[in-house]
Design a protein around this motif. Structure first.
Motif, PDB file in Angstrom:
ATOM      1  N   UNK A  97       0.813  -1.218   0.000  1.00 16.27           N
ATOM      2  CA  UNK A  97       0.000   0.000   0.000  1.00 16.27           C
ATOM      3  C   UNK A  97       0.850   1.272   0.000  1.00 16.27           C
ATOM      4  N   UNK A  98       2.102   1.184   0.421  1.00 12.75           N
ATOM      5  CA  UNK A  98       2.960   2.366   0.457  1.00 12.75           C
ATOM      6  C   UNK A  98       3.264   2.896   1.843  1.00 12.75           C
ATOM      7  N   UNK A  99       2.896   2.127   2.869  1.00 10.60           N
ATOM      8  CA  UNK A  99       3.145   2.568   4.242  1.00 10.60           C
ATOM      9  C   UNK A  99       4.634   2.748   4.556  1.00 10.60           C
ATOM     10  N   UNK A 100       5.496   1.991   3.894  1.00  8.46           N
ATOM     11  CA  UNK A 100       6.923   2.007   4.239  1.00  8.46           C
ATOM     12  C   UNK A 100       7.535   3.406   4.157  1.00  8.46           C
ATOM     13  N   UNK A 101       7.003   4.255   3.301  1.00 11.52           N
ATOM     14  CA  UNK A 101       7.529   5.615   3.182  1.00 11.52           C
ATOM     15  C   UNK A 101       7.402   6.383   4.490  1.00 11.52           C
ATOM     16  N   UNK A 102       6.364   6.076   5.263  1.00 15.47           N
ATOM     17  CA  UNK A 102       6.206   6.739   6.556  1.00 15.47           C
ATOM     18  C   UNK A 102       7.309   6.316   7.512  1.00 15.47           C
ATOM     19  N   UNK A 103       7.593   5.022   7.591  1.00 17.69           N
ATOM     20  CA  UNK A 103       8.665   4.547   8.466  1.00 17.69           C
ATOM     21  C   UNK A 103       9.996   5.171   8.068  1.00 17.69           C
ATOM     22  N   UNK A 104      10.244   5.296   6.775  1.00 17.65           N
ATOM     23  CA  UNK A 104      11.501   5.892   6.303  1.00 17.65           C
ATOM     24  C   UNK A 104      11.618   7.338   6.780  1.00 17.65           C
ATOM     25  N   UNK A 105      10.539   8.096   6.663  1.00 18.56           N
ATOM     26  CA  UNK A 105      10.579   9.497   7.062  1.00 18.56           C
ATOM     27  C   UNK A 105      10.676   9.644   8.580  1.00 18.56           C
ATOM     28  N   UNK A 106      10.025   8.773   9.315  1.00 20.20           N
ATOM     29  CA  UNK A 106      10.114   8.818  10.777  1.00 20.20           C
ATOM     30  C   UNK A 106      11.549   8.545  11.224  1.00 20.20           C
ATOM     31  N   UNK A 107      12.189   7.543  10.630  1.00 24.22           N
ATOM     32  CA  UNK A 107      13.574   7.247  10.992  1.00 24.22           C
ATOM     33  C   UNK A 107      14.478   8.444  10.724  1.00 24.22           C
ATOM     34  N   UNK A 108      14.294   9.083   9.588  1.00 24.50           N
ATOM     35  CA  UNK A 108      15.116  10.248   9.261  1.00 24.50           C
ATOM     36  C   UNK A 108      14.884  11.371  10.262  1.00 24.50           C
ATOM     37  N   UNK A 109      13.635  11.578  10.647  1.00 30.33           N
ATOM     38  CA  UNK A 109      13.300  12.638  11.605  1.00 30.33           C
ATOM     39  C   UNK A 109      13.893  12.351  12.980  1.00 30.33           C
ATOM     40  N   UNK A 110      13.710  11.123  13.449  1.00 28.13           N
ATOM     41  CA  UNK A 110      14.151  10.775  14.798  1.00 28.13           C
ATOM     42  C   UNK A 110      15.675  10.798  14.901  1.00 28.13           C
ATOM     43  N   UNK A 111      16.353  10.459  13.818  1.00 28.88           N
ATOM     44  CA  UNK A 111      17.804  10.329  13.884  1.00 28.88           C
ATOM     45  C   UNK A 111      18.542  11.668  13.929  1.00 28.88           C
ATOM     46  N   UNK A 112      17.794  12.770  14.016  1.00 25.30           N
ATOM     47  CA  UNK A 112      18.443  14.069  14.200  1.00 25.30           C
ATOM     48  C   UNK A 112      19.121  14.165  15.561  1.00 25.30           C
ATOM     49  N   UNK A 113      18.667  13.332  16.511  1.00 25.37           N
ATOM     50  CA  UNK A 113      19.244  13.302  17.845  1.00 25.37           C
ATOM     51  C   UNK A 113      19.731  11.891  18.139  1.00 25.37           C
ATOM     52  N   UNK A 114      20.758  11.710  18.987  1.00 28.16           N
ATOM     53  CA  UNK A 114      21.227  10.361  19.311  1.00 28.16           C
ATOM     54  C   UNK A 114      20.082   9.499  19.862  1.00 28.16           C
ATOM     55  N   UNK A 115      19.906   8.352  19.247  1.00 28.46           N
ATOM     56  CA  UNK A 115      18.765   7.481  19.540  1.00 28.46           C
ATOM     57  C   UNK A 115      19.212   6.028  19.456  1.00 28.46           C
ATOM     58  N   UNK A 116      18.571   5.174  20.217  1.00 26.45           N
ATOM     59  CA  UNK A 116      18.816   3.732  20.111  1.00 26.45           C
ATOM     60  C   UNK A 116      17.828   3.141  19.106  1.00 26.45           C
ATOM     61  N   UNK A 117      18.346   2.490  18.078  1.00 25.98           N
ATOM     62  CA  UNK A 117      17.519   1.868  17.050  1.00 25.98           C
ATOM     63  C   UNK A 117      17.666   0.352  17.141  1.00 25.98           C
ATOM     64  N   UNK A 118      16.538  -0.346  17.206  1.00 22.91           N
ATOM     65  CA  UNK A 118      16.518  -1.810  17.292  1.00 22.91           C
ATOM     66  C   UNK A 118      15.909  -2.347  16.010  1.00 22.91           C
ATOM     67  N   UNK A 119      16.721  -3.031  15.211  1.00 23.59           N
ATOM     68  CA  UNK A 119      16.288  -3.549  13.916  1.00 23.59           C
ATOM     69  C   UNK A 119      16.385  -5.073  13.957  1.00 23.59           C
ATOM     70  N   UNK A 120      15.242  -5.712  14.163  1.00 20.30           N
ATOM     71  CA  UNK A 120      15.180  -7.168  14.239  1.00 20.30           C
ATOM     72  C   UNK A 120      14.736  -7.729  12.889  1.00 20.30           C
ATOM     73  N   UNK A 121      15.585  -8.487  12.249  1.00 18.42           N
ATOM     74  CA  UNK A 121      15.225  -9.119  10.988  1.00 18.42           C
ATOM     75  C   UNK A 121      15.569  -8.271   9.787  1.00 18.42           C
ATOM     76  N   UNK A 122      15.610  -8.915   8.617  1.00 18.91           N
ATOM     77  CA  UNK A 122      16.075  -8.263   7.398  1.00 18.91           C
ATOM     78  C   UNK A 122      15.163  -7.131   6.946  1.00 18.91           C
TER      79      UNK A 122
END
Length: 221
Positions: A135-160
Motif C-alpha cells: 500500500x505504500x506505508x513504508x515511506x512513513x517509516x523511512x521518514x520517521x527514521x530520518x526525523x528521529x535520527x536528528x538526535x542520538x537514539x537507540x535503534x533496534x532492527x530485528x530481521x532483514x
C-alpha cells in the motif's frame, strides 16, 4: 475503514500529503476487516512525538488476529493470551537479559518512556499477514527514521525487513552517536539464529545511562 487523519505531532512529514490520500482510498475500497481499529492505526506516533523518542523498535505489520493489534509494534491488548510467538520470544530474551518480563503483552508503558514501537506497515486485513505490504506505508517509516535520527537514539532492527531501513537513519545533528542493534527477528523461525542472547534491553539501558538519561523500565516492576 474511515478516513485516516495525520497524527498531530508528525503532520509535518511529507508522507501525509504525498502518500496518505492514496492509502486512504485503498483502505476505503477494501471490503475486508482491517486491523487495527481505525482509532489505533497511528497509536505509536500519537504516543511519542519526535522530541521525546529515545528508542525505536521497528516491527513489520500488525498482528492479523482480531483483538490483538492496537497500533504498537509487537504489543497486544492486555487480555490477549497466549502471547503471539514473537512477543513470547521477546519476553524469553528479556528474562534471560534482565531477570523478569511484563505480566501482559501490553507495551504501552514502554511508549510512555519514549520507546517508539513502529511497524513499517500500519494496517493489515484480518487473517492476511502482509496483506497491505504494497500500500505504500513504508515511506512513513523511512521518514520517521530520518526525523528521529536528528538526535542520538537507540535503534533496534530485528530481521532483514527492519534492517533494510537502516539507510534512512542519518547521523545526529546534535553531536553524539546512535546505538544500532541489529539481530535476527524474534519469530520462532529465526530467533535461535542470533536473537536469543543478543541482550538488547540491557545494552540500551547501558547506552542511555552513558548518555545521562534515565533507563527504560522494560518489565514494569
Amino acid at each position: 475503514m474511515d478516513t485516516l487523519t495525520p497524527p498531530t505531532k508528525w503532520s509535518h512529514l511529507s508522507f501525509f500529503a504525498d502518500h496518505l490520500p492514496a492509502i486512504n482510498s485503498a483502505l476505503e475500497a477494501d471490503g475486508r476487516n482491517i486491523l487495527p481499529p481505525h482509532g489505533q492505526v497511528f497509536a505509536a506516533l500519537d504516543s511519542c512525538g519526535p522530541e521525546g523518542i529515545r528508542v525505536v523498535i521497528l516491527g513489520q505489520d500488525p498482528y492479523p488476529t482480531p483483538g490483538h493489534a492496537h497500533g504498537l509494534s509487537f504489543s497486544v491488548a492486555p487480555e490477549v493470551r497466549p502471547l503471539p510467538r514473537s512477543l513470547n520470544n521477546i519476553y524469553k530474551e528479556m528474562v534471560s537479559d534482565l531477570g523478569a518480563a511484563p505480566l501482559t503483552g501490553d507495551l504501552r508503558f514502554w511508549a510512555e518512556q519514549g520507546v517508539l514501537l513502529l511497524n513499517t506497515v500500519l494496517t493489515v486485513p484480518a487473517g492476511e499477514a502482509n496483506g497491505h505490504a504494497k500500500l505504500g506505508w513504508q515511506s512513513l517509516a523511512e521518514q520517521v527514521l530520518h526525523e528521529v535520527s536528528k538526535r542520538p537514539t537507540a535503534f533496534v532492527l530485528w530481521g532483514k525487513q527492519a534492517q533494510a531501513l537502516a539507510r534512512h537513519i542519518s547521523e545526529p545533528k546534535t553531536g553524539g552517536a546512535h546505538l544500532l542493534i541489529e539481530s535476527a527477528h524474534p519469530s520462532p523461525l529465526s530467533a535461535r539464529r542470533g536473537f536469543f542472547g543478543s541482550r538488547p534491553f540491557s545494552r540500551i539501558n547501558t547506552w542511555l545511562a552513558d548518555q545521562g538519561q534515565p533507563q527504560i523500565d522494560w518489565t514494569d516492576t
